[in-house]
Scaffold this active site. Structure first.
Site, PDB file in Angstrom:
ATOM      1  NE  ARG A   1      -2.696   0.527   3.575  1.00  0.00           N
ATOM      2  CZ  ARG A   1      -2.274   0.905   4.541  1.00  0.00           C
ATOM      3  NH1 ARG A   1      -1.449   1.947   4.564  1.00  0.00           N
ATOM      4  NH2 ARG A   1      -2.148   0.169   5.930  1.00  0.00           N
TER       5      ARG A   1
ATOM      6  CE1 TYR B   1     -15.113  15.446 -12.328  1.00  0.00           C
ATOM      7  CE2 TYR B   1     -14.203  14.745 -10.350  1.00  0.00           C
ATOM      8  CZ  TYR B   1     -14.846  14.486 -11.110  1.00  0.00           C
ATOM      9  OH  TYR B   1     -14.965  13.282 -11.596  1.00  0.00           O
TER      10      TYR B   1
ATOM     11  CG  ASP C   1      -8.259  18.875 -11.438  1.00  0.00           C
ATOM     12  OD1 ASP C   1      -7.767  18.621 -12.377  1.00  0.00           O
ATOM     13  OD2 ASP C   1      -9.269  18.320 -10.909  1.00  0.00           O
TER      14      ASP C   1
ATOM     15  CE  LYS D   1     -11.676  11.842 -16.098  1.00  0.00           C
ATOM     16  NZ  LYS D   1     -11.953  13.209 -15.261  1.00  0.00           N
TER      17      LYS D   1
HETATM   18  C1  LIG Z   1     -12.554  13.155 -13.869  1.00  0.00           C
HETATM   19  C2  LIG Z   1     -11.851  14.479 -13.358  1.00  0.00           C
HETATM   20  C3  LIG Z   1     -11.609  14.325 -11.976  1.00  0.00           C
HETATM   21  C4  LIG Z   1     -11.418  13.262 -11.119  1.00  0.00           C
HETATM   22  O1  LIG Z   1     -10.889  11.822 -11.661  1.00  0.00           O
HETATM   23  P1  LIG Z   1     -11.054  10.527 -11.100  1.00  0.00           P
HETATM   24  O2  LIG Z   1     -10.112   9.421 -11.618  1.00  0.00           O
HETATM   25  O3  LIG Z   1     -12.486   9.994 -11.907  1.00  0.00           O
HETATM   26  O4  LIG Z   1     -11.566  10.577  -9.723  1.00  0.00           O
HETATM   27  C5  LIG Z   1     -10.735  15.279 -11.383  1.00  0.00           C
HETATM   28  N1  LIG Z   1     -10.766  16.394 -11.803  1.00  0.00           N
HETATM   29  C6  LIG Z   1     -11.064  16.448 -13.287  1.00  0.00           C
HETATM   30  C7  LIG Z   1     -10.917  18.028 -13.890  1.00  0.00           C
HETATM   31  C8  LIG Z   1     -11.744  15.587 -13.911  1.00  0.00           C
HETATM   32  O5  LIG Z   1     -12.356  15.840 -15.089  1.00  0.00           O
END
Ligand SMILES: *Cc1c(COP(=O)(O)O)cnc(C)c1O
Length: 396
Positions: free
Chosen positions: A63, A116, A187, A212
């Protein structure tokens, strides 16, 4: 501007991404680091078992770090120019863990209004823990100074903003926030760590949903926080305390995705611009919200700070489309899928309603449709959309 990725001093990014996070000599010559599915790690003797590893740099328990996570983190830290990267089981887990690493009861958080959605939802939980959030206008720039209080500990950015794509003045906000003693987080999912390097603009922690573009094939949930030397241990310790960790197979897919990331992004970018141009010419469309287009709020900042665009943008209709009209437009598209997430090889469409998730700057106007330009032929995608608009027109 749309292809630049030269980085004097640390090698060209494309080349680095092929060679970072690999160790063939350490893995029987295998080109890729295999997924280390490990919980227990065996120690050779009591002395090794008792040895200290306060920064969690070694491999002691699955972990807290394996060769898979170490390889991925090394490559991500190099990509974004950080001292250390910490991997997570999702982008959202990276965001929530980083916030908890720097906030305690009585503190104040400045969160961008265009964050988000689930990030916004987590701020409600922070409220129950005694941490107050103020949502601020993404275009506030140096005006952030007026919102910083003595107890403000974190300023959180997301640029461009979710759903509406406003580009923030990251260097201005970061400089003011740091001078006032705040930790600055962003982010950085839209830029994928390639088109924008936040740490070079004064940010302390750059977070990505590697779910993504980094993974890039809609088959993994993975997150990362790329940190400065001053912030890395707080994030890592909090991740260990919370049990936040990334799965071996998802780390493997993240590393695999990194090898082709710039190549894929260049294509997503070109197709995104082609779709945006076509959509801008449709009479039903009031606005195209794409940071690479001059009418997008913050476009000049995008030109100044970013080296490119990904394939995610939105269009706003003149009117609010009733459900039958939206169904006519979207239900029979053959190439665009309807679904959450983005950054995979496939094209996606998603109706959004920012009115429900804005408090600093109310959102107005007609239906918003978010589009992800995949790796299909742009001509085929336009043909698909064109059929959707024909069906839409019959309902209006
Ligand atoms: C999808 C997304 C997230 C979260 O990602 P996950 O891996 O689905 O938790 C965070 N920030 C943005 C801008 C996103 O599009």
């Amino acid at each position: 501007m749309r292809t630049g990725d030269d980085r004097p001093g640390d090698g060209r990014m494309d080349t680095r991404l092929i060679h970072d996070g690999r160790d063939p000599a350490g893995h029987a010559g295998a080109v890729n680091v295999p997924p280390y599915r490990a919980s227990t790690i065996l120690f050779p003797n009591v002395e090794a078992l008792d040895s200290a590893d306060p920064e969690f740099r070694g491999v002691r328990y699955g972990r807290t770090g394996t060769p898979s996570s170490h390889a991925f983190e090394q490559a991500m830290a190099a990509l974004e120019g950080g001292d250390r990267a910490i991997s997570f089981g999702s982008g959202l887990q990276a965001i929530t863990t980083c916030l908890l690493a720097f906030l305690k009861a009585g503190d104040h958080l400045l969160m961008v209004d265009t964050c988000y959605g689930p990030t916004r939802a987590f701020c409600r939980r922070l409220g129950r823990l005694g941490i107050e959030t103020t949502f601020y206008d993404p275009l506030i720039g140096a005006g952030i100074a007026d919102l910083i209080r003595p107890e403000t500990r974190v300023v959180f950015l997301e640029s461009p903003g979710s759903q509406t794509f406003e580009v923030q003045d990251v260097p201005a906000i970061a400089a003011i926030a740091k001078a006032r003693g705040c930790t600055v987080m962003i982010d950085n999912t839209w830029a994928a760590g390639v088109w924008f390097r936040p740490l070079a603009h004064g940010v302390d922690v750059s977070i990505q949903a590697c779910t993504k573009y980094v993974a890039g094939h809609a088959d993994a949930n993975l997150g990362v926080a790329v940190c400065t030397a001053a912030t890395a241990m707080a994030v890592k310790l909090t991740a260990v305390e919370l049990g936040a960790t990334a799965a071996a197979d998802d780390l493997f897919l993240g590393l695999r995705g990194l090898r082709t990331l710039p190549l894929r992004l260049a294509r997503h970018q070109d197709t995104g611009f082609a779709l945006a141009d076509w959509l801008a010419a449709q009479p039903e469309i009031a606005r195209v919200l794409h940071p690479g287009r001059p009418d997008c709020p913050g476009h000049a900042l995008w030109r100044r700070d970013f080296t490119g665009a990904c394939g995610l943008f939105a269009v706003q209709f003149h009117q609010t489309l009733p459900t039958p009209a939206l169904s006519a437009l979207l239900d029979h598209l053959s190439l665009f899928g309807l679904g959450y997430s983005w950054g995979g090889y496939e094209s996606l469409a998603l109706p959004c309603d920012p009115r429900r998730s804005r408090s600093a700057v109310p959102w107005q106007g007609g239906t918003l449709l978010r589009l992800h330009a995949g790796l299909e032929s742009p001509d085929d995608l336009i043909h698909d959309l064109s059929g959707g608009f024909d069906r839409l027109r019959k309902t209006l």
